[in-house]
Scaffold this motif. Structure first.
Motif, PDB file in Angstrom:
ATOM      1  N   GLU A  80       0.832  -1.199   0.000  1.00 48.11           N
ATOM      2  CA  GLU A  80       0.000   0.000   0.000  1.00 48.11           C
ATOM      3  C   GLU A  80       0.870   1.254   0.000  1.00 48.11           C
ATOM      4  OE1 GLU A  80      -2.295  -0.344   3.513  1.00 48.11           O
ATOM      5  OE2 GLU A  80      -3.677  -1.847   2.699  1.00 48.11           O
ATOM      6  N   THR A  81       0.396   2.280  -0.689  1.00 47.49           N
ATOM      7  CA  THR A  81       1.160   3.531  -0.750  1.00 47.49           C
ATOM      8  C   THR A  81       0.323   4.741  -0.341  1.00 47.49           C
ATOM      9  OG1 THR A  81       0.600   3.810  -3.099  1.00 47.49           O
ATOM     10  CG2 THR A  81       2.666   2.649  -2.566  1.00 47.49           C
ATOM     11  N   SER A  82      -0.900   4.513   0.126  1.00 49.14           N
ATOM     12  CA  SER A  82      -1.742   5.645   0.510  1.00 49.14           C
ATOM     13  C   SER A  82      -2.623   5.255   1.687  1.00 49.14           C
ATOM     14  CB  SER A  82      -2.613   6.101  -0.666  1.00 49.14           C
ATOM     15  OG  SER A  82      -3.502   5.070  -1.060  1.00 49.14           O
ATOM     16  N   LEU A  83      -3.145   6.272   2.332  1.00 49.30           N
ATOM     17  CA  LEU A  83      -4.032   6.076   3.469  1.00 49.30           C
ATOM     18  C   LEU A  83      -5.109   7.148   3.381  1.00 49.30           C
ATOM     19  CD1 LEU A  83      -4.670   4.566   6.063  1.00 49.30           C
ATOM     20  CD2 LEU A  83      -3.059   6.038   7.276  1.00 49.30           C
ATOM     21  N   GLY A  84      -6.288   6.752   2.902  1.00 48.45           N
ATOM     22  CA  GLY A  84      -7.330   7.721   2.616  1.00 48.45           C
ATOM     23  C   GLY A  84      -8.432   7.804   3.634  1.00 48.45           C
ATOM     24  N   ALA A  85      -8.341   7.009   4.703  1.00 49.67           N
ATOM     25  CA  ALA A  85      -9.380   7.033   5.731  1.00 49.67           C
ATOM     26  C   ALA A  85      -8.739   6.855   7.094  1.00 49.67           C
ATOM     27  CB  ALA A  85     -10.403   5.924   5.479  1.00 49.67           C
ATOM     28  N   PHE A 180      -4.806  14.107  10.042  1.00 48.29           N
ATOM     29  CA  PHE A 180      -3.536  13.729   9.428  1.00 48.29           C
ATOM     30  C   PHE A 180      -3.643  13.690   7.907  1.00 48.29           C
ATOM     31  CE2 PHE A 180      -5.882   9.773   9.561  1.00 48.29           C
ATOM     32  CZ  PHE A 180      -5.552   9.150   8.355  1.00 48.29           C
ATOM     33  N   ASN A 181      -2.488  13.681   7.269  1.00 50.04           N
ATOM     34  CA  ASN A 181      -2.293  13.308   5.868  1.00 50.04           C
ATOM     35  C   ASN A 181      -0.976  12.559   5.799  1.00 50.04           C
ATOM     36  OD1 ASN A 181      -4.437  14.250   4.047  1.00 50.04           O
ATOM     37  ND2 ASN A 181      -3.918  16.276   4.860  1.00 50.04           N
ATOM     38  N   VAL A 182      -0.882  11.561   4.937  1.00 48.96           N
ATOM     39  CA  VAL A 182       0.341  10.774   4.789  1.00 48.96           C
ATOM     40  C   VAL A 182       0.752  10.745   3.331  1.00 48.96           C
ATOM     41  CG1 VAL A 182       1.421   8.516   5.067  1.00 48.96           C
ATOM     42  CG2 VAL A 182      -0.226   9.317   6.771  1.00 48.96           C
ATOM     43  N   SER A 183       1.986  11.157   3.058  1.00 45.51           N
ATOM     44  CA  SER A 183       2.615  11.002   1.747  1.00 45.51           C
ATOM     45  C   SER A 183       3.660   9.907   1.882  1.00 45.51           C
ATOM     46  CB  SER A 183       3.266  12.322   1.312  1.00 45.51           C
ATOM     47  OG  SER A 183       3.945  12.163   0.083  1.00 45.51           O
ATOM     48  N   VAL A 190       6.074  11.183   4.748  1.00 48.09           N
ATOM     49  CA  VAL A 190       5.897  12.512   5.319  1.00 48.09           C
ATOM     50  C   VAL A 190       4.489  12.551   5.903  1.00 48.09           C
ATOM     51  CG1 VAL A 190       5.849  14.992   4.924  1.00 48.09           C
ATOM     52  CG2 VAL A 190       7.476  13.560   3.664  1.00 48.09           C
ATOM     53  N   VAL A 191       4.411  12.672   7.213  1.00 47.94           N
ATOM     54  CA  VAL A 191       3.142  12.642   7.928  1.00 47.94           C
ATOM     55  C   VAL A 191       2.820  14.053   8.395  1.00 47.94           C
ATOM     56  CG1 VAL A 191       1.853  11.629   9.842  1.00 47.94           C
ATOM     57  CG2 VAL A 191       3.600  10.266   8.656  1.00 47.94           C
ATOM     58  N   ASP A 192       1.757  14.619   7.867  1.00 41.42           N
ATOM     59  CA  ASP A 192       1.319  15.959   8.249  1.00 41.42           C
ATOM     60  C   ASP A 192       0.240  15.798   9.307  1.00 41.42           C
ATOM     61  OD1 ASP A 192       1.038  18.667   8.335  1.00 41.42           O
ATOM     62  OD2 ASP A 192       0.290  18.898   6.288  1.00 41.42           O
ATOM     63  N   LEU A 193       0.544  16.195  10.530  1.00 39.81           N
ATOM     64  CA  LEU A 193      -0.373  16.027  11.644  1.00 39.81           C
ATOM     65  C   LEU A 193      -0.993  17.360  12.038  1.00 39.81           C
ATOM     66  CD1 LEU A 193       1.714  13.634  13.937  1.00 39.81           C
ATOM     67  CD2 LEU A 193      -0.264  13.028  12.513  1.00 39.81           C
ATOM     68  N   ALA A 194      -2.300  17.349  12.241  1.00 42.60           N
ATOM     69  CA  ALA A 194      -2.998  18.511  12.783  1.00 42.60           C
ATOM     70  C   ALA A 194      -3.186  18.301  14.274  1.00 42.60           C
ATOM     71  CB  ALA A 194      -4.343  18.686  12.095  1.00 42.60           C
ATOM     72  N   PHE A 195      -2.964  19.358  15.043  1.00 45.07           N
ATOM     73  CA  PHE A 195      -3.103  19.323  16.494  1.00 45.07           C
ATOM     74  C   PHE A 195      -4.178  20.315  16.919  1.00 45.07           C
ATOM     75  CE2 PHE A 195       1.186  17.957  15.615  1.00 45.07           C
ATOM     76  CZ  PHE A 195       1.398  16.916  16.511  1.00 45.07           C
ATOM     77  N   GLY A 238      -8.660  19.697   4.420  1.00 47.97           N
ATOM     78  CA  GLY A 238      -7.469  19.093   3.840  1.00 47.97           C
ATOM     79  C   GLY A 238      -6.864  18.003   4.693  1.00 47.97           C
ATOM     80  N   PHE A 239      -7.327  17.849   5.930  1.00 46.14           N
ATOM     81  CA  PHE A 239      -6.869  16.779   6.803  1.00 46.14           C
ATOM     82  C   PHE A 239      -7.953  15.711   6.937  1.00 46.14           C
ATOM     83  CE2 PHE A 239      -4.268  20.350   8.158  1.00 46.14           C
ATOM     84  CZ  PHE A 239      -3.022  19.772   8.354  1.00 46.14           C
ATOM     85  N   ILE A 240      -7.526  14.493   7.200  1.00 40.57           N
ATOM     86  CA  ILE A 240      -8.456  13.414   7.540  1.00 40.57           C
ATOM     87  C   ILE A 240      -8.652  13.478   9.044  1.00 40.57           C
ATOM     88  CG2 ILE A 240      -8.823  10.913   7.576  1.00 40.57           C
ATOM     89  CD1 ILE A 240      -7.005  10.767   5.091  1.00 40.57           C
ATOM     90  N   PRO A 241      -9.857  13.789   9.519  1.00 42.63           N
ATOM     91  CA  PRO A 241     -10.050  13.898  10.972  1.00 42.63           C
ATOM     92  C   PRO A 241      -9.780  12.566  11.678  1.00 42.63           C
ATOM     93  CG  PRO A 241     -11.868  14.916   9.779  1.00 42.63           C
ATOM     94  CD  PRO A 241     -11.063  14.147   8.771  1.00 42.63           C
TER      95      PRO A 241
END
Length: 245
Positions: A80-85, A180-183, A190-195, A238-241
């Motif tokens: 797997e290369t993506s995480l959409g949920a 979050f978002n994951v590339s 690269v993990v973009d985390l919202a706080f 733009g983030f997955i809650p």
């Protein structure tokens, strides 16, 4: 207000509505203790793009680490290369932050110091590794152990291990993961985390991870400084809650 004044105000993040509240969140992020990974060192407002594998100060994955991609504690590997949920998961309090845990994703190991490591070689594994890294950093006593065990090999790791321990500023504001978002590629994520703070303020930070020695390791610049700084966000667009608290 003149047009020039309006333009200046719009271009200056320190004068935008909500900045003061968001600044409190950034202070809380700094107080979390993840200094070698996320503490702002400079004054630039630039938002650098995630580094490409093997470029800049990002250390390349070692051949032994990338050849088979096997987890050091036997957790699954996938193509797997993506995480959409948002994953369904159990959450545990680590320091002052809720962190995800799953027997098939990680952490697969927790040592006597409480350092949580060994995550699956998958997009979910990278996400769990990044969140657990943040959560561990909410305990300042683990700062040196984080640098030693969870930083990617290279000059930045060595610099982080030699840096003086941080005197974190006191703050009553608590923060939790909000999205979050994951590339993802096979050897880098690269993990973009919202706080979200308990006062409602929002900020985000991108954390770069490399797959090394059978686990995900956090990347820092050669001088031990972070690759990214916390930045204000207005909402979770733009983030997955995803949250555990």
């Amino acid at each position: 207000m003149s047009q020039s004044t309006e333009s200046t105000t719009e271009s200056n993040p320190f004068t935008k509505p909500g900045f003061i509240i968001a600044a409190v969140l950034v202070v809380a992020l700094l107080a979390a203790g993840i200094v070698i990974f996320l503490l702002p060192k400079g004054q630039s407002d630039a938002q650098p793009a995630p580094p490409a594998p093997g470029t800049g100060s990002t250390p390349a994955a070692s051949p032994s680490a990338s050849a088979a991609g096997s987890s050091v504690c036997g957790l699954p590997t996938s193509t797997e290369t993506s995480l959409g949920a948002a994953p369904e998961t159990k959450w545990e309090l680590v320091g002052t932050m809720a962190a995800p845990t799953d027997p098939q994703i990680g952490p697969g190991k927790t040592d006597a110091q409480g350092i949580r490591s060994c995550f699956a070689h998958t997009p979910k594994g990278a996400l769990y590794a990044a969140v657990n890294l943040w959560a561990l950093g909410s305990d300042p006593s683990k700062e040196r152990a984080i640098a030693e065990q969870l930083a990617a090999k290279g000059p930045g790791r060595e610099a982080g291990m030699k840096a003086p321990l941080t005197q974190a500023p006191a703050s009553s504001v608590k923060i939790q993961i909000a999205g979050f978002n994951v590339s993802y590629t096979a050897n880098q994520a690269v993990v973009d985390l919202a706080f979200k703070a308990d006062n409602g303020a929002l900020a985000s930070v991108r954390t770069t991870l490399l797959w090394q020695d059978g686990d995900w390791k956090g990347v820092v610049a050669d001088n031990g400084a972070p690759l990214e700084e916390p930045r204000q966000v207005r909402d979770l667009s733009g983030f997955i809650p995803w949250s555990g608290a």
